[in-house]
Design an enzyme around this catalytic site. Structure first.
Site, PDB file in Angstrom:
ATOM      1  N   SER A 192       0.833  -1.200   0.000  1.00  0.00           N
ATOM      2  CA  SER A 192       0.000   0.000   0.000  1.00  0.00           C
ATOM      3  C   SER A 192       0.873   1.257   0.000  1.00  0.00           C
ATOM      4  O   SER A 192       1.623   1.488  -0.944  1.00  0.00           O
ATOM      5  CB  SER A 192      -0.959  -0.046   1.189  1.00  0.00           C
ATOM      6  OG  SER A 192      -1.954   0.943   1.105  1.00  0.00           O
ATOM      7  N   ASP A 334     -10.387  -3.468  -5.274  1.00  0.00           N
ATOM      8  CA  ASP A 334      -9.822  -2.739  -4.137  1.00  0.00           C
ATOM      9  C   ASP A 334     -10.618  -1.454  -3.941  1.00  0.00           C
ATOM     10  O   ASP A 334     -10.600  -0.562  -4.803  1.00  0.00           O
ATOM     11  CB  ASP A 334      -8.352  -2.415  -4.427  1.00  0.00           C
ATOM     12  CG  ASP A 334      -7.635  -1.764  -3.251  1.00  0.00           C
ATOM     13  OD1 ASP A 334      -8.325  -1.159  -2.388  1.00  0.00           O
ATOM     14  OD2 ASP A 334      -6.402  -1.835  -3.192  1.00  0.00           O
ATOM     15  N   HIS A 365      -8.233  -4.749  -0.628  1.00  0.00           N
ATOM     16  CA  HIS A 365      -7.007  -4.026  -0.307  1.00  0.00           C
ATOM     17  C   HIS A 365      -6.194  -4.842   0.692  1.00  0.00           C
ATOM     18  O   HIS A 365      -6.529  -4.917   1.877  1.00  0.00           O
ATOM     19  CB  HIS A 365      -7.335  -2.652   0.273  1.00  0.00           C
ATOM     20  CG  HIS A 365      -6.137  -1.760   0.386  1.00  0.00           C
ATOM     21  ND1 HIS A 365      -5.565  -1.146  -0.703  1.00  0.00           N
ATOM     22  CD2 HIS A 365      -5.388  -1.389   1.463  1.00  0.00           C
ATOM     23  CE1 HIS A 365      -4.524  -0.434  -0.319  1.00  0.00           C
ATOM     24  NE2 HIS A 365      -4.387  -0.570   1.002  1.00  0.00           N
TER      25      HIS A 365
END
Length: 411
Positions: A192, A334, A365
């Site tokens: 991320s 996501d 995610h």
């Protein structure tokens, strides 16, 4: 039972099934890679990239559920790997820490996986611990950056915490690792926010990177913070309520605010407030990251505007300078990274050698849970894929050097 009651139950079930997306079927990952030799090498060690990803049956086809379970639970049956915490005192008086974990089995190559976690995460985050243990079991040494301010047990000693685009802390960890293990080869892995930092680090023109960095992997990053967050943009994805994105943004904002308020003695000192023109009430009242970044981040880091901060932070502006083999992962469902933002990385991987982009239909995610009807496997598809791709990057590096030596010998 009355017809109205049965109708209400039917409607609720229909909504539930739609939210859970249970009619979906497992799908093979889509792969973009212009370099056939590089792709074949990765596939040798990571054949699972050719096979359908099979999420947990009852809820795994929902990106929202995968994301929420990842945020709350992390991983099931999570191990707690034993490591050593390294403390570094930086030039700006910051205290940077990273955790170092030795391999549990012997590997034919000396490989260190340098891990950069997601926003506000550390070596103590459940998904990081699971991946570290799985990598250790495959013979890899792991080093995990602890974002400044995120560890409960380590106090902030300067006037800053981590940001979206500051790669200096990751650079310090890499430099420390190369001093400790001069002969090791390093694969950088970012999750991320960490994926953005790793990618930016690989492409920054003014950063001196050690030659023993042989590859990088980015998972679930958004690539372009300007498009995702900036006010006044038609595509400020996280600032609208579609697909519950505003809710996720609120949670992330509160997490960062908690870190700031926890260390307010250093981060909101009277001297810093006056120098950077900080208003504590504006910081506390911020409901979104752009509001928090306007009230705090861009002022502390001396940016004229939030848009300027986001442009500097976005890895998409550094892709063209990358000359290290890279593999990127994203999921189309996501909720934090809209599918429209994935087009540039597809195009990049379709033109750049030694680059692969893997896109899954499901996974949410950082979720990517797999197996089972309701209870997923302890090791996720992502854990398995990452360790396999790291092996592929090592093989690609070894093959390249073997060919280079052979060509020199015949010259």
């Amino acid at each position: 039972m009355s017809p109205a009651f049965l109708t209400a139950i039917a409607v609720i079930l229909c909504i539930l099934f739609r939210l859970l997306n249970v009619n979906s079927q497992p799908v093979k990952p889509q792969v973009w890679c212009v370099d056939g030799t590089f792709m074949d090498t990765i596939y040798k060690i990571a054949p699972l990239l050719r096979d359908p990803y099979v999420p947990t049956r009852l809820w795994g086809f929902s990106g929202h559920v995968q994301t929420i379970i990842h945020s709350i639970v992390g991983r099931v049956k999570c191990p707690w790997p034993l490591g050593e915490r390294i403390y570094l005192k930086l030039a700006d008086n910051s205290t940077l820490t990273y955790d170092l974990y030795q391999p549990l089995i012997e590997h034919e190559d000396d490989i260190t996986v340098a891990i950069c976690p997601g926003i506000g995460n550390t070596s103590e985050s459940v998904y990081i611990r699971t991946f570290v243990h799985y990598a250790q079991c495959h013979g890899y040494r792991c080093a995990v950056l602890n974002h400044i301010g995120a560890l409960q047990s380590v106090q902030v000693t300067s006037t800053r915490i981590f940001t979206y685009g500051h790669t200096g802390d990751f650079t310090e960890m890499i430099n420390s690792l190369t001093k400790r293990y001069p002969s090791t080869n390093i694969v950088a892995v970012g999750f991320s926010l960490g994926g953005n930092l790793v990618t930016k680090y690989m492409g920054e023109a003014d950063v001196s990177r050690p030659k023993n960095i042989i590859g990088g992997v980015s998972i679930c990053q958004g690539y372009n913070a300007v498009e995702v967050l900036s006010h006044g943009r038609a595509t400020n994805w996280l600032l609208n309520w579609q697909n519950f994105r505003r809710f996720y943004l609120y949670v992330m904002t509160e997490n960062v605010k908690q870190i700031i308020m926890k260390h307010r003695q250093m981060l909101l000192s009277d001297e810093l407030k006056q120098r950077c023109k900080l208003n504590e009430r504006d910081i506390v009242a911020a409901a979104t990251l752009p509001e928090l970044d306007e009230a705090y981040t861009r002022r502390v880091h001396n940016f004229q505007s939030v848009t300027e901060l986001y442009k500097w932070s976005s890895s998409i502006n550094y892709l063209q300078n990358i000359d290290t083999p890279m593999v990127f992962f994203n999921a189309k469902d996501d909720p934090l990274v809209p599918a429209d933002l994935l087009k540039p990385i597809r195009e990049f991987a379709s033109k750049k050698s030694h680059t692969m982009y893997v896109e899954l239909a499901h996974g949410g995610h950082l979720g990517f849970y797999e197996g089972g009807l309701f209870y997923p496997n302890p090791v996720t598809w992502l854990d398995r894929a990452l360790v396999a791709v790291i092996g592929g990057l090592v093989l690609s590096h070894n093959d390249f050097h073997t060919k280079s030596k052979a060509s020199l010998a015949t010259a």
